[in-house]
Design an enzyme around this catalytic site. Structure first.
Site, PDB file in Angstrom:
ATOM      1  N   ALA A  79       0.838  -1.202   0.000  1.00 55.06           N
ATOM      2  CA  ALA A  79       0.000   0.000   0.000  1.00 55.06           C
ATOM      3  C   ALA A  79       0.869   1.246   0.000  1.00 55.06           C
ATOM      4  O   ALA A  79       1.766   1.380   0.834  1.00 55.06           O
ATOM      5  CB  ALA A  79      -0.904   0.002   1.231  1.00 55.06           C
TER       6      ALA A  79
ATOM      7  N   TYR B   4       8.364  11.431  -2.586  1.00 57.30           N
ATOM      8  CA  TYR B   4       8.157   9.988  -2.733  1.00 57.30           C
ATOM      9  C   TYR B   4       9.450   9.205  -2.456  1.00 57.30           C
ATOM     10  O   TYR B   4       9.461   8.217  -1.721  1.00 57.30           O
ATOM     11  CB  TYR B   4       7.651   9.699  -4.157  1.00 57.30           C
ATOM     12  CG  TYR B   4       7.493   8.245  -4.473  1.00 57.30           C
ATOM     13  CD1 TYR B   4       6.418   7.522  -3.977  1.00 57.30           C
ATOM     14  CD2 TYR B   4       8.431   7.572  -5.275  1.00 57.30           C
ATOM     15  CE1 TYR B   4       6.275   6.168  -4.257  1.00 57.30           C
ATOM     16  CE2 TYR B   4       8.292   6.234  -5.562  1.00 57.30           C
ATOM     17  CZ  TYR B   4       7.213   5.529  -5.057  1.00 57.30           C
ATOM     18  OH  TYR B   4       7.078   4.198  -5.335  1.00 57.30           O
TER      19      TYR B   4
HETATM   20  C1  UD1 Z   1       7.774   4.784 -11.314  1.00 56.40           C
HETATM   21  C2  UD1 Z   1       6.618   4.404 -10.406  1.00 56.40           C
HETATM   22  C3  UD1 Z   1       7.026   4.509  -8.990  1.00 56.40           C
HETATM   23  C4  UD1 Z   1       8.246   3.605  -8.782  1.00 56.40           C
HETATM   24  C5  UD1 Z   1       9.365   4.114  -9.687  1.00 56.40           C
HETATM   25  C6  UD1 Z   1      10.621   3.269  -9.591  1.00 56.40           C
HETATM   26  C7  UD1 Z   1       4.318   4.775 -11.170  1.00 56.40           C
HETATM   27  C8  UD1 Z   1       3.215   5.751 -11.354  1.00 56.40           C
HETATM   28  N1  UD1 Z   1       5.471   5.290 -10.681  1.00 56.40           N
HETATM   29  O1  UD1 Z   1       8.090   6.168 -11.174  1.00 56.40           O
HETATM   30  O2  UD1 Z   1       5.972   4.075  -8.131  1.00 56.40           O
HETATM   31  O3  UD1 Z   1       8.626   3.587  -7.450  1.00 56.40           O
HETATM   32  O4  UD1 Z   1       8.912   4.027 -11.025  1.00 56.40           O
HETATM   33  O5  UD1 Z   1      11.574   3.767 -10.468  1.00 56.40           O
HETATM   34  O6  UD1 Z   1       4.172   3.611 -11.460  1.00 56.40           O
HETATM   35  N2  UD1 Z   1       6.188  10.091 -18.726  1.00 56.40           N
HETATM   36  C9  UD1 Z   1       5.886  10.656 -19.945  1.00 56.40           C
HETATM   37  N3  UD1 Z   1       4.590  10.694 -20.339  1.00 56.40           N
HETATM   38  C10 UD1 Z   1       3.566  10.225 -19.567  1.00 56.40           C
HETATM   39  C11 UD1 Z   1       3.899   9.651 -18.308  1.00 56.40           C
HETATM   40  C12 UD1 Z   1       5.210   9.601 -17.915  1.00 56.40           C
HETATM   41  O7  UD1 Z   1       6.775  11.133 -20.657  1.00 56.40           O
HETATM   42  O8  UD1 Z   1       2.405  10.293 -19.993  1.00 56.40           O
HETATM   43  C13 UD1 Z   1       7.604  10.015 -18.314  1.00 56.40           C
HETATM   44  C14 UD1 Z   1       7.908  10.623 -16.959  1.00 56.40           C
HETATM   45  O9  UD1 Z   1       8.105  12.004 -17.036  1.00 56.40           O
HETATM   46  C15 UD1 Z   1       9.164   9.850 -16.572  1.00 56.40           C
HETATM   47  C16 UD1 Z   1       8.949   8.466 -17.203  1.00 56.40           C
HETATM   48  O10 UD1 Z   1       7.932   8.636 -18.183  1.00 56.40           O
HETATM   49  O11 UD1 Z   1      10.314  10.420 -17.132  1.00 56.40           O
HETATM   50  C17 UD1 Z   1       8.479   7.432 -16.220  1.00 56.40           C
HETATM   51  O12 UD1 Z   1       7.383   7.974 -15.486  1.00 56.40           O
HETATM   52  P1  UD1 Z   1       6.463   7.066 -14.540  1.00 56.40           P
HETATM   53  O13 UD1 Z   1       5.922   5.924 -15.287  1.00 56.40           O
HETATM   54  O14 UD1 Z   1       5.509   7.988 -13.852  1.00 56.40           O
HETATM   55  O15 UD1 Z   1       7.524   6.409 -13.554  1.00 56.40           O
HETATM   56  P2  UD1 Z   1       8.562   6.976 -12.477  1.00 56.40           P
HETATM   57  O16 UD1 Z   1       8.351   8.418 -12.168  1.00 56.40           O
HETATM   58  O17 UD1 Z   1       9.899   6.521 -12.940  1.00 56.40           O
END
Ligand code: UD1
Length: 333
Positions: free
Chosen positions: A98, A165
Site C-alpha cells: 500500500a 516519494y
Molecule cells: C515509477 C513508479 C514509482 C516507482 C518508480 C521506480 C508509477 C506511477 N510510478 O516512477 O511508483 O517507485 O517508477 O523507479 O508507477 N512520462 C511521460 N509521459 C507520460 C507519463 C510519464 O513522458 O504520460 C515520463 C515521466 O516524465 C518519466 C517516465 O515517463 O520520465 C516514467 O514515469 P512514470 O511511469 O511515472 O515512472 P517513475 O516516475 O519513474
C-alpha cells in the site's frame, strides 16, 4: 518454485497452503498479482486496501481459482492503526504494497504522501512486532537513488532522493532494517524499478507511463512525452516482481536486507513508445512537454545481489511483457 522458495521459514509455515498472509494494497496493481499467486498456492490471504487506487475488480477473478486458498478483502486504510493491527494478528507474513506511488503526486501533495507512505509503513511495522509476524516484505523503490550518474544502480550506493516519494520510500526502508536490528522482525525491502503489466490503471495523469502509452496507442489518441524522451528506465514485468516477493518472503537469513528488482535492461521512452506501436500495429501523435519536477532522468538496476542471494531471474523480458499486456488490454475492451 513454491517448494524451493519456502525452505527458509519456520516449520509451521513450510507446508504448501499453510501461510496466513496480509497484503496491504492487495487490491492494487502489484498487490493483486501477489494476492493471486498466494491464493493459487493455497494460502489464506487478507487483501487490505482502502480502494483509493485499488479496485475490487482486480481481485474478482481470484475467487474463481479452483482448489485455491482463501481470500478476504478488507476495505481499510494503512493509516488506521487499530484496524491494521487487528488484521495483522496471526499472520506469518505481511507484504506491504500500500502506498501513493506517483512521484509528481508526492511533489504536489507531500503531506498526504508522507502520511500514507511513512506513517502507514510505521503502522505496519508496529503491528508486525506486536503480533509476532515472521516477515515483512516492503515495496521500496528505485526512486531512492535519485540523480547519481553512476549506473547501474547498486544497493550499496548512497540514497539521494529527489522527491518526497523518494524520501518516503528510503525512510520506510530504514525503518524496516532498524525493526530487524532492534526488535528482530525479519524485514526485506524490494527496490522496485519501473513495474508494468496487467491491471495497472492508465486512467490518471499520475499512472505509470507504460499503462498510459498502451492505452493511448490502442485508442489511437496522442501521448505526451515529458522531456526529450531519451530518459531511460528499467521496466520490469509484474510477474517477475511477484516472483521476487515470494523469494523475499521465504529465503532464510536475509532480515534487514534490500534488493533491486528490475530486468537490468535500459529502455528510453522513445524506444518504449516505438516498441508498443510496433506490437500494437498502430502509431500515435507525440506532444513534447517540459520534464516533470522531481523526475529522475536515468535509472537501471544492477540485479546481481537479488540474483545471487535470492535466485531471482527476470524470466519475462520487457518485449514479452509488453506483448502480454497489449493482448490483455485488447481483450478487456
Ligand atoms: C515509477 C513508479 C514509482 C516507482 C518508480 C521506480 C508509477 C506511477 N510510478 O516512477 O511508483 O517507485 O517508477 O523507479 O508507477 N512520462 C511521460 N509521459 C507520460 C507519463 C510519464 O513522458 O504520460 C515520463 C515521466 O516524465 C518519466 C517516465 O515517463 O520520465 C516514467 O514515469 P512514470 O511511469 O511515472 O515512472 P517513475 O516516475 O519513474
Amino acid at each position: 518454485m513454491w517448494c524451493r522458495a519456502t525452505i527458509g521459514l519456520a516449520p509451521r509455515v513450510l507446508k504448501r497452503g499453510s501461510m496466513k498472509v496480509l497484503v496491504t494494497g492487495g487490491a492494487g496493481f502489484i498487490g493483486s498479482h501477489i494476492v493471486e499467486r498466494l491464493v493459487r498456492e493455497g494460502h489464506q490471504v487478507v487483501a487490505y486496501d482502502n480502494l483509493a487506487s485499488g479496485k475490487r475488480e482486480n481481485l474478482a477473478h481470484v475467487g474463481e481459482i479452483k482448489g485455491a486458498g482463501e481470500l478476504e478483502l478488507v476495505v481499510a486504510d494503512v493509516r488506521d492503526a487499530p484496524q491494521l493491527d487487528y488484521y495483522a494478528s496471526g499472520c506469518d507474513v505481511i507484504f506491504h504494497e500500500a502506498a501513493v506511488v506517483s512521484v509528481p503526486y508526492s511533489v504536489e501533495h507531500p503531506q498526504e504522501t508522507h502520511d500514507v507512505n511513512i506513517q502507514g509503513t510505521l503502522n505496519v511495522l508496529h503491528s508486525a512486532k506486536r503480533r509476532s509476524v515472521k516477515r515483512v516484505v516492503f515495496a521500496c523503490s528505485a526512486a531512492v537513488y535519485g540523480e547519481d550518474p553512476e549506473m547501474p544502480k547498486r544497493e550499496t550506493m548512497r540514497a539521494a532522493p529527489m522527491s518526497p516519494y523518494g524520501i518516503e520510500k528510503i525512510t520506510g526502508e530504514y525503518y524496516m532494517s532498524v525493526w530487524t536490528q532492534l526488535y528482530g522482525v525479519e524485514t526485506v525491502s524490494l527496490r522496485y524499478f519501473n513495474v508494468f503489466g496487467e491491471r495497472q490503471d492508465p486512467a490518471s495523469p499520475y499512472s505509470g507511463v507504460i499503462s498510459i502509452f498502451v492505452d493511448r496507442v490502442l485508442k489511437g489518441s496522442g501521448v505526451t512525452i515529458f522531456g526529450d524522451g531519451l530518459q531511460y528506465r528499467d521496466f520490469v514485468y509484474v510477474g517477475n516482481v511477484v516472483d521476487a516477493n515470494i523469494r523475499a518472503a521465504t529465503t532464510p537469513g536475509i532480515g534487514g536486507r534490500a534488493y533491486n528488482v528490475g530486468c537490468g535492461q535500459k529502455t528510453t521512452l522513445l524506444d518504449l513508445l516505438s516498441t508498443i506501436e510496433r506490437i500494437a500495429g498502430s502509431k500515435v501523435e507525440r506532444t513534447m512537454a517540459p520534464p516533470r519536477a522531481g523526475d529522475i532522468r536515468e535509472s537501471i538496476a544492477d540485479i546481481g545481489r537479488i540474483s545471487d542471494e535470492l535466485g531471482y531471474r527476470p524470466t519475462v523480458g520487457v518485449e514479452e511483457g509488453l506483448r502480454r499486456l497489449i493482448e490483455y488490454v485488447k481483450g478487456s475492451r
